[in-house]
Scaffold this motif. Structure first.
Motif, PDB file in Angstrom:
ATOM      1  N   UNK A  28       0.783  -1.328  -0.146  1.00  0.00           N
ATOM      2  CA  UNK A  28      -0.214  -0.033  -0.072  1.00  0.00           C
ATOM      3  C   UNK A  28       0.899   1.419   0.307  1.00  0.00           C
ATOM      4  N   UNK A  29       1.989   1.175  -0.130  1.00  0.00           N
ATOM      5  CA  UNK A  29       3.159   2.139  -0.226  1.00  0.00           C
ATOM      6  C   UNK A  29       3.013   3.237   0.937  1.00  0.00           C
ATOM      7  N   UNK A  30       2.836   2.385   2.370  1.00  0.00           N
ATOM      8  CA  UNK A  30       3.161   3.242   3.275  1.00  0.00           C
ATOM      9  C   UNK A  30       4.393   2.757   4.012  1.00  0.00           C
ATOM     10  N   UNK A  31       4.806   3.094   5.056  1.00  0.00           N
ATOM     11  CA  UNK A  31       6.276   2.843   5.901  1.00  0.00           C
ATOM     12  C   UNK A  31       5.490   1.751   6.822  1.00  0.00           C
ATOM     13  N   UNK A  32       6.190   0.680   7.063  1.00  0.00           N
ATOM     14  CA  UNK A  32       5.689  -0.195   7.919  1.00  0.00           C
ATOM     15  C   UNK A  32       6.709  -0.377   9.265  1.00  0.00           C
ATOM     16  N   UNK A  33       6.030  -0.564  10.311  1.00  0.00           N
ATOM     17  CA  UNK A  33       6.787  -0.519  11.666  1.00  0.00           C
ATOM     18  C   UNK A  33       6.158  -1.553  12.485  1.00  0.00           C
ATOM     19  N   UNK A  34       7.095  -2.343  13.426  1.00  0.00           N
ATOM     20  CA  UNK A  34       6.406  -3.243  14.190  1.00  0.00           C
ATOM     21  C   UNK A  34       6.895  -3.492  15.709  1.00  0.00           C
ATOM     22  N   UNK A  35       5.901  -3.816  16.640  1.00  0.00           N
ATOM     23  CA  UNK A  35       6.275  -3.996  17.935  1.00  0.00           C
ATOM     24  C   UNK A  35       5.851  -5.458  18.092  1.00  0.00           C
ATOM     25  N   UNK A  36       6.741  -6.306  18.540  1.00  0.00           N
ATOM     26  CA  UNK A  36       6.526  -7.792  18.402  1.00  0.00           C
ATOM     27  C   UNK A  36       6.005  -8.089  19.878  1.00  0.00           C
ATOM     28  N   UNK A  37       4.849  -8.673  19.888  1.00  0.00           N
ATOM     29  CA  UNK A  37       3.987  -9.143  21.316  1.00  0.00           C
ATOM     30  C   UNK A  37       4.666 -10.776  21.501  1.00  0.00           C
ATOM     31  N   UNK A  38       4.997 -11.529  20.495  1.00  0.00           N
ATOM     32  CA  UNK A  38       5.341 -12.978  20.573  1.00  0.00           C
ATOM     33  C   UNK A  38       6.138 -13.276  19.387  1.00  0.00           C
ATOM     34  N   UNK A  39       6.832 -14.309  19.631  1.00  0.00           N
ATOM     35  CA  UNK A  39       7.593 -15.047  18.828  1.00  0.00           C
ATOM     36  C   UNK A  39       6.492 -16.335  18.281  1.00  0.00           C
ATOM     37  N   UNK A  40       6.212 -16.915  17.274  1.00  0.00           N
ATOM     38  CA  UNK A  40       5.656 -17.995  17.047  1.00  0.00           C
ATOM     39  C   UNK A  40       6.486 -19.011  16.160  1.00  0.00           C
TER      40      UNK A  40
END
Length: 261
Positions: A28-40
């Motif tokens: 969608x041509x937006x800048x993505x960021x992530x905060x990880x709540x868990x590894x699976x």
């Protein structure tokens, strides 16, 4: 460039969770960021292990993001415990976050429970009230409204009940119904049906993550709620129709079907 944050679990196989979210946001041509709540530890056949983030580390991630690159929209997915939900609620309020999309992830596509049973009340009473839109599927909507949903009439009744939990919108996804794939958007008593065709594709791993991330991306881009849902539905239809076929189980979508290489 608009910025969108996903607060969710990681899927090592790339089909759901933050990996699906980042692919969707990039498409969608937006800048993505992530905060990880868990590894699976998961793949197309199921979820085999979950390693939850500590609430302290999640708080650090969120502070780093909000203090430096403030998101224009936020998608919240897998949050498995009370302590993690409390941290998210605290930070959303502290930073006056906008355009909040909550995908109340309770089960994986393969049926694995992804939320502790005692976290449901905290989700309902603390996180959902902050949402601009929540996007439950049928089973999640049943858990939120307290009764079974087997047809579109019951979807509408569920939307009315769930809407009392928040000031925002409710999108109940009807893809799990046997007779249709219609989704119901309920905004301040106004009902909009998004009629969807049943796409003959068994590979649906990560559809919920993808749809909610597409909605968040559209909200960040300035579309209103109705158009954001409409655009997101169109995107996920294209991702399904691309007929990507990977893995031995329910495979992932082609999130980048609309990117010309």
């Amino acid at each position: 460039m608009k910025k969108v944050l996903t607060i969710a679990g990681s899927d090592c196989s790339g089909g759901a969770g933050i990996q699906a979210d980042i692919k969707t946001m990039t498409a969608h041509k937006v800048y993505a960021m992530s905060a990880i709540t868990a590894l699976t530890a998961q793949n197309t056949t199921g979820v085999y292990g979950v390693l939850e983030s500590t609430s302290e580390f999640l708080e650090q991630q969120l502070d780093c993001i909000f203090k430096d690159i403030f998101p224009d929209a936020i998608k919240i997915g897998m949050v498995s415990s009370i302590s993690l939900i409390d941290v998210i609620v605290k930070k959303l309020k502290e930073y006056n976050a906008q355009n909040i999309v909550v995908d109340p992830v309770m089960f994986s596509t393969s049926g694995h429970a992804l939320m502790c049973s005692d976290a449901m009340d905290t989700l309902k009473n603390k996180l959902i009230p902050l949402a601009d839109i929540i996007t439950p599927n049928i089973s999640e909507a049943e858990a939120l409204c307290g009764f079974s949903i087997e047809n579109t009439e019951q979807m509408l009744e569920a939307a009315k009940v769930i809407s009392s939990l928040l000031n925002g919108s409710v999108l109940i996804k009807g893809g799990h119904l046997t007779d249709s794939a219609d989704d119901l958007l309920y905004i301040d008593g106004k009902v909009t049906w998004f009629n969807g065709e049943k796409i003959d594709n068994p590979n649906t791993h990560g559809t919920g993550c993808t749809l909610s991330s597409a909605i968040a991306s559209n909200l960040a881009l300035g579309f209103n709620m109705n158009d954001s849902v409409k655009n997101a539905k169109s995107y996920i239809t294209g991702a399904l129709k691309a007929n990507l076929d990977l893995g031995a189980g329910s495979g992932p979508l082609n999130h980048c079907f609309n990117i010309i290489i």
